[in-house]
Enzyme design. Structure first.
Site, PDB file in Angstrom:
ATOM      1  N   THR A   2       0.856  -1.179   0.000  1.00 11.68           N
ATOM      2  CA  THR A   2       0.000   0.000   0.000  1.00 11.68           C
ATOM      3  C   THR A   2       0.895   1.232   0.000  1.00 11.68           C
ATOM      4  O   THR A   2       2.101   1.137   0.190  1.00 11.68           O
ATOM      5  CB  THR A   2      -0.902   0.049   1.248  1.00 11.68           C
ATOM      6  OG1 THR A   2      -0.084   0.262   2.409  1.00 11.68           O
ATOM      7  CG2 THR A   2      -1.690  -1.242   1.423  1.00 11.68           C
ATOM      8  N   ALA A  31       3.224  -1.063   4.675  1.00 10.58           N
ATOM      9  CA  ALA A  31       2.514   0.149   5.072  1.00 10.58           C
ATOM     10  C   ALA A  31       3.537   1.277   5.143  1.00 10.58           C
ATOM     11  O   ALA A  31       4.579   1.130   5.791  1.00 10.58           O
ATOM     12  CB  ALA A  31       1.839  -0.044   6.418  1.00 10.58           C
ATOM     13  N   ILE A  51       7.604  -2.011   6.897  1.00  5.32           N
ATOM     14  CA  ILE A  51       7.565  -0.554   6.880  1.00  5.32           C
ATOM     15  C   ILE A  51       8.130  -0.041   5.557  1.00  5.32           C
ATOM     16  O   ILE A  51       9.291  -0.272   5.235  1.00  5.32           O
ATOM     17  CB  ILE A  51       8.360   0.043   8.061  1.00  5.32           C
ATOM     18  CG1 ILE A  51       7.890  -0.573   9.381  1.00  5.32           C
ATOM     19  CG2 ILE A  51       8.209   1.561   8.075  1.00  5.32           C
ATOM     20  CD1 ILE A  51       6.398  -0.453   9.634  1.00  5.32           C
ATOM     21  N   LYS A  52       7.275   0.652   4.838  1.00  7.94           N
ATOM     22  CA  LYS A  52       7.650   1.177   3.524  1.00  7.94           C
ATOM     23  C   LYS A  52       8.206   2.591   3.701  1.00  7.94           C
ATOM     24  O   LYS A  52       7.555   3.455   4.294  1.00  7.94           O
ATOM     25  CB  LYS A  52       6.416   1.188   2.614  1.00  7.94           C
ATOM     26  CG  LYS A  52       6.705   1.247   1.132  1.00  7.94           C
ATOM     27  CD  LYS A  52       5.395   1.043   0.380  1.00  7.94           C
ATOM     28  CE  LYS A  52       5.595   1.096  -1.120  1.00  7.94           C
ATOM     29  NZ  LYS A  52       4.279   1.018  -1.807  1.00  7.94           N
ATOM     30  N   ILE A  53       9.405   2.808   3.190  1.00  8.79           N
ATOM     31  CA  ILE A  53      10.118   4.066   3.396  1.00  8.79           C
ATOM     32  C   ILE A  53      10.652   4.570   2.060  1.00  8.79           C
ATOM     33  O   ILE A  53      11.240   3.798   1.294  1.00  8.79           O
ATOM     34  CB  ILE A  53      11.282   3.863   4.392  1.00  8.79           C
ATOM     35  CG1 ILE A  53      10.718   3.514   5.779  1.00  8.79           C
ATOM     36  CG2 ILE A  53      12.175   5.098   4.468  1.00  8.79           C
ATOM     37  CD1 ILE A  53      11.765   3.242   6.824  1.00  8.79           C
TER      38      ILE A  53
END
Length: 217
Positions: free
Chosen positions: A27, A56, A82-84
């Site tokens: 997402t 996310a 964790i999307k960074i």
């Protein structure tokens, strides 16, 4: 190559999951905003549908706040990644989070050098964007292949998620280039299941059956 779905639409995720082909979900803030729902609420519901990595994304661009957001999101479920975004602050956050055992997905990758930095910072995944590279006349699949070759040569364990996938051909190219994963919009997953000759074959089978035995019930 594993298949993820790129959406925050729970109904699309549910339908794709029923096909038995999904290994995860990605997402981003734009997809969450499109649904008009709270981030944590959506992510928790997605985790109840798909038993696999769920990316996310953090909202902040300051590494201290990225770390805070990442820690909070990771508490929602064991499958949270964790999307960074790829930037200096992002790399610092990835380095800290990875040392804490929190999985990360570095997004907005447009070059093999960005992917190398992300991997060395400790990223679990890197997400090169095929479609957006194609838009500027730089074949995205070439970047995916460079990353795959480089990771293989140097035995880097970070996995590649081919992103910004727009067509079934993008999926095929990603698979052949050595991407570990492709994250795909629902409509493209459905397009992958179809072929004109399949439709013709099904129609012929049905006509032959009805001719021999009458209409099927």
């Amino acid at each position: 190559m594993k298949i993820f779905i790129d959406t925050a639409n729970v109904e699309e995720i549910r339908k794709a999951s029923e096909l038995g082909v999904l290994s995860g979900v990605t997402t981003n803030p734009s997809l969450i905003a499109k649904e008009g729902r709270d981030l944590k609420e959506v992510v928790e519901e997605i985790c109840s549908i798909v038993d696999g990595p769920i990316s996310a994304e953090v909202i902040s661009l300051e590494y201290e706040k990225m770390i805070e957001e990442g820690r909070e999101l990771s508490k929602l479920h064991k499958n949270i990644v964790i999307k960074i975004p790829m930037c200096e602050e992002g790399l610092k956050a990835v380095s800290v989070l990875s040392k804490e055992g929190i999985k990360t997905n570095v997004t907005l990758i447009f070059s093999s050098m960005q992917a190398l930095l992300a991997a060395r910072a400790g990223a679990t995944y890197v997400s090169p964007f095929l479609g957006r590279l194609d838009d500027i006349g730089n074949p995205g699949i070439e970047v995916v292949k460079q990353i795959a070759d480089m990771f293989k040569i140097h035995e880097i364990k970070t996995e590649i998620i081919a992103a910004s996938v727009r067509t079934p051909m993008h999926v095929l190219e990603a698979a052949m280039a050595g991407s570990h994963i492709a994250t795909i919009p629902y409509k493209v997953i459905i397009q992958m299941s179809k072929h004109a000759l399949t439709d013709i074959g099904i129609e012929k089978f049905m006509k032959d059956y009805e001719k021999a035995f009458g209409e099927s019930k």
